[in-house]
Write an enzyme that holds these catalytic residues in place. Structure first.
Site, PDB file in Angstrom:
ATOM      1  N   LYS A  21       0.850  -1.192   0.000  1.00  0.00           N
ATOM      2  CA  LYS A  21       0.000   0.000   0.000  1.00  0.00           C
ATOM      3  C   LYS A  21       0.884   1.239   0.000  1.00  0.00           C
ATOM      4  O   LYS A  21       2.049   1.227   0.412  1.00  0.00           O
ATOM      5  CB  LYS A  21      -0.941   0.022   1.203  1.00  0.00           C
ATOM      6  CG  LYS A  21      -0.260   0.135   2.584  1.00  0.00           C
ATOM      7  CD  LYS A  21       0.130   1.550   2.996  1.00  0.00           C
ATOM      8  CE  LYS A  21       0.856   1.585   4.325  1.00  0.00           C
ATOM      9  NZ  LYS A  21       1.488   2.902   4.624  1.00  0.00           N
ATOM     10  N   PRO A 106       9.664  -4.673  -0.128  1.00  0.00           N
ATOM     11  CA  PRO A 106      10.812  -4.444   0.755  1.00  0.00           C
ATOM     12  C   PRO A 106      10.387  -4.311   2.217  1.00  0.00           C
ATOM     13  O   PRO A 106       9.298  -3.832   2.526  1.00  0.00           O
ATOM     14  CB  PRO A 106      11.431  -3.150   0.218  1.00  0.00           C
ATOM     15  CG  PRO A 106      10.362  -2.497  -0.591  1.00  0.00           C
ATOM     16  CD  PRO A 106       9.521  -3.603  -1.141  1.00  0.00           C
ATOM     17  N   GLY A 108      10.474  -2.999   6.112  1.00  0.00           N
ATOM     18  CA  GLY A 108      10.703  -1.727   6.802  1.00  0.00           C
ATOM     19  C   GLY A 108      10.649  -0.536   5.882  1.00  0.00           C
ATOM     20  O   GLY A 108      11.435   0.398   6.009  1.00  0.00           O
ATOM     21  N   ALA A 109       9.683  -0.551   4.965  1.00  0.00           N
ATOM     22  CA  ALA A 109       9.677   0.423   3.879  1.00  0.00           C
ATOM     23  C   ALA A 109       8.522   1.407   3.920  1.00  0.00           C
ATOM     24  O   ALA A 109       8.436   2.287   3.069  1.00  0.00           O
ATOM     25  CB  ALA A 109       9.658  -0.315   2.538  1.00  0.00           C
ATOM     26  N   GLY A 110       7.590   1.261   4.869  1.00  0.00           N
ATOM     27  CA  GLY A 110       6.413   2.118   4.876  1.00  0.00           C
ATOM     28  C   GLY A 110       5.366   1.702   3.873  1.00  0.00           C
ATOM     29  O   GLY A 110       4.504   2.494   3.493  1.00  0.00           O
ATOM     30  N   ALA A 112       3.599  -1.404   4.306  1.00  0.00           N
ATOM     31  CA  ALA A 112       2.718  -2.361   4.989  1.00  0.00           C
ATOM     32  C   ALA A 112       2.909  -3.785   4.506  1.00  0.00           C
ATOM     33  O   ALA A 112       1.958  -4.566   4.492  1.00  0.00           O
ATOM     34  CB  ALA A 112       1.253  -1.940   4.857  1.00  0.00           C
ATOM     35  N   GLY A 114       4.494  -6.344   5.959  1.00  0.00           N
ATOM     36  CA  GLY A 114       4.206  -7.297   7.023  1.00  0.00           C
ATOM     37  C   GLY A 114       2.728  -7.382   7.335  1.00  0.00           C
ATOM     38  O   GLY A 114       2.179  -8.474   7.540  1.00  0.00           O
ATOM     39  N   SER A 115       2.052  -6.245   7.358  1.00  0.00           N
ATOM     40  CA  SER A 115       0.612  -6.227   7.616  1.00  0.00           C
ATOM     41  C   SER A 115      -0.156  -6.922   6.501  1.00  0.00           C
ATOM     42  O   SER A 115      -1.115  -7.660   6.756  1.00  0.00           O
ATOM     43  CB  SER A 115       0.118  -4.788   7.763  1.00  0.00           C
ATOM     44  OG  SER A 115       0.664  -4.170   8.912  1.00  0.00           O
ATOM     45  N   ASP A 148      -2.780  -1.363  10.237  1.00  0.00           N
ATOM     46  CA  ASP A 148      -2.907  -1.342   8.778  1.00  0.00           C
ATOM     47  C   ASP A 148      -3.589  -2.582   8.219  1.00  0.00           C
ATOM     48  O   ASP A 148      -3.960  -2.601   7.043  1.00  0.00           O
ATOM     49  CB  ASP A 148      -1.524  -1.237   8.120  1.00  0.00           C
ATOM     50  CG  ASP A 148      -0.906   0.140   8.240  1.00  0.00           C
ATOM     51  OD1 ASP A 148      -1.649   1.102   8.501  1.00  0.00           O
ATOM     52  OD2 ASP A 148       0.318   0.254   8.064  1.00  0.00           O
TER      53      ASP A 148
END
Length: 319
Positions: A21, A106, A108-110, A112, A114-115, A148
């Site tokens: 996202k 990627p 830790g990229a902003g 989401a 992992g979410s 998220d």
């Protein structure tokens, strides 16, 4: 909820894509009573996705394998947490799954990633285990696991309020816009750090009353560029966290400068807590042409880049 007998055929495979996202609008309104920030956002799914594959296990174990060795596959991973939560809510303690993750978003990229993986796990195992939880129930489980995650499950174009878990759907776009997305692979930004730093710098500006929060939500709902999103009146792009992160993360400054030089770009912004940034385009062809022209500069700066169309739907079973 009606639950059929859970599936136990070990050979059955279910696959789900978990899209990234971007934030077209991220406004930090103030602090909530639970300590989280009250947010007003517009989030958009894009065609950059992880792929997850699920198989039943006969012994009731839940396991995760990933093609990126830097990612934890233990209990701190949202995929594992989502699998255990869904099994617990099903009431069938004997259910198990072998999960494989092909990581493309990627870390830790902003974006989401992992979410989205956690949300995809809820959808995938709901199908694999034949549980028949509704979309609303799955979104409720998602909200328990991460702010998220309800958006990642629903996908498309959404207004997101509260911690991000309160969704209001937007009209579907008539024609898809696209982004050139860029990230320095050596840099990640901690979301808790970004919000903590925002509080340090800007707390004096925070709203504190629910009536003030709702006034800002309504102003966003009534924005001329919403309902639907469209290229002829493009989103102006706004991210309160960009003012926090960019001054302290040089890679974000570099990325935004290179993106601002792209021909045909409608607007440029950082996504989420960064460090990923993107340039907005009217269509995929324009984005691809701009990326091709600027690719040498991105490569020289050591930046990873993608051309991604907007995605109009959330997470669905693929098989």
């Amino acid at each position: 909820m009606s639950i059929s007998s859970p599936s136990a055929a070990s050979g059955h495979l279910v696959s789900v894509s978990a899209p990234a996202k971007i934030n077209l609008h991220l406004e930090v309104l103030g602090l909530r009573s639970d300590g989280f920030h009250e947010l007003a956002m517009v989030m958009q799914s894009i065609e950059l996705a992880d792929q997850l594959h699920f198989r039943n296990t006969a012994d009731g174990t839940i396991s995760l394998r990933c093609d990126d060795s830097s990612l934890s596959t233990a209990g701190d991973n949202l995929i594992v947490q989502a699998a255990h939560l869904l099994r617990e809510r099903s009431g069938f303690s004997e259910l198990g799954a072998a999960i494989e993750l092909q990581k493309r978003i990627p870390i830790g990229a902003g974006l989401a990633g992992g979410s989205s993986d956690g949300a995809a796990t809820l959808v995938g195992l709901n199908g694999l285990w034949n549980l028949n939880f509704s979309q609303g129930q799955l979104e409720g489980f998602a909200a328990e696991l991460g702010s998220d995650m309800p958006f990642c499950l629903a996908g498309g174009s959404q207004l997101c309020f509260g911690r991000g878990e309160r969704l209001e759907s937007l009209q579907a776009m008539q024609a898809s816009m696209a982004v050139v997305l860029v990230k320095d692979p050596s840099v990640s930004v901690s979301t808790p750090w970004a919000y903590g730093r925002c509080k340090e710098l800007f707390r004096s500006r925070y709203l504190s009353q629910e009536s003030d929060f709702e006034q800002r939500r309504q102003q966003l709902r009534e924005s001329s560029w919403l309902n639907p999103l469209r290229a002829d009146d493009p989103p102006p792009l706004h991210n309160d966290l960009q003012a926090v992160v960019a001054p302290e993360v040089f890679a974000v400054q570099t990325t935004l400068k290179l993106l601002s030089d792209l021909p045909g770009s409608l607007a440029v912004a950082m996504s989420g807590s960064g460090p990923s940034c993107f340039a907005l385009f009217a269509d995929v062809d324009s984005a691809q042409a701009a990326l091709k022209r600027q690719q040498p500069a991105f490569d020289a700066a050591g930046l990873s880049s993608w051309c991604c169309a907007f995605r109009s739907e959330g997470i669905k079973l693929e098989a």
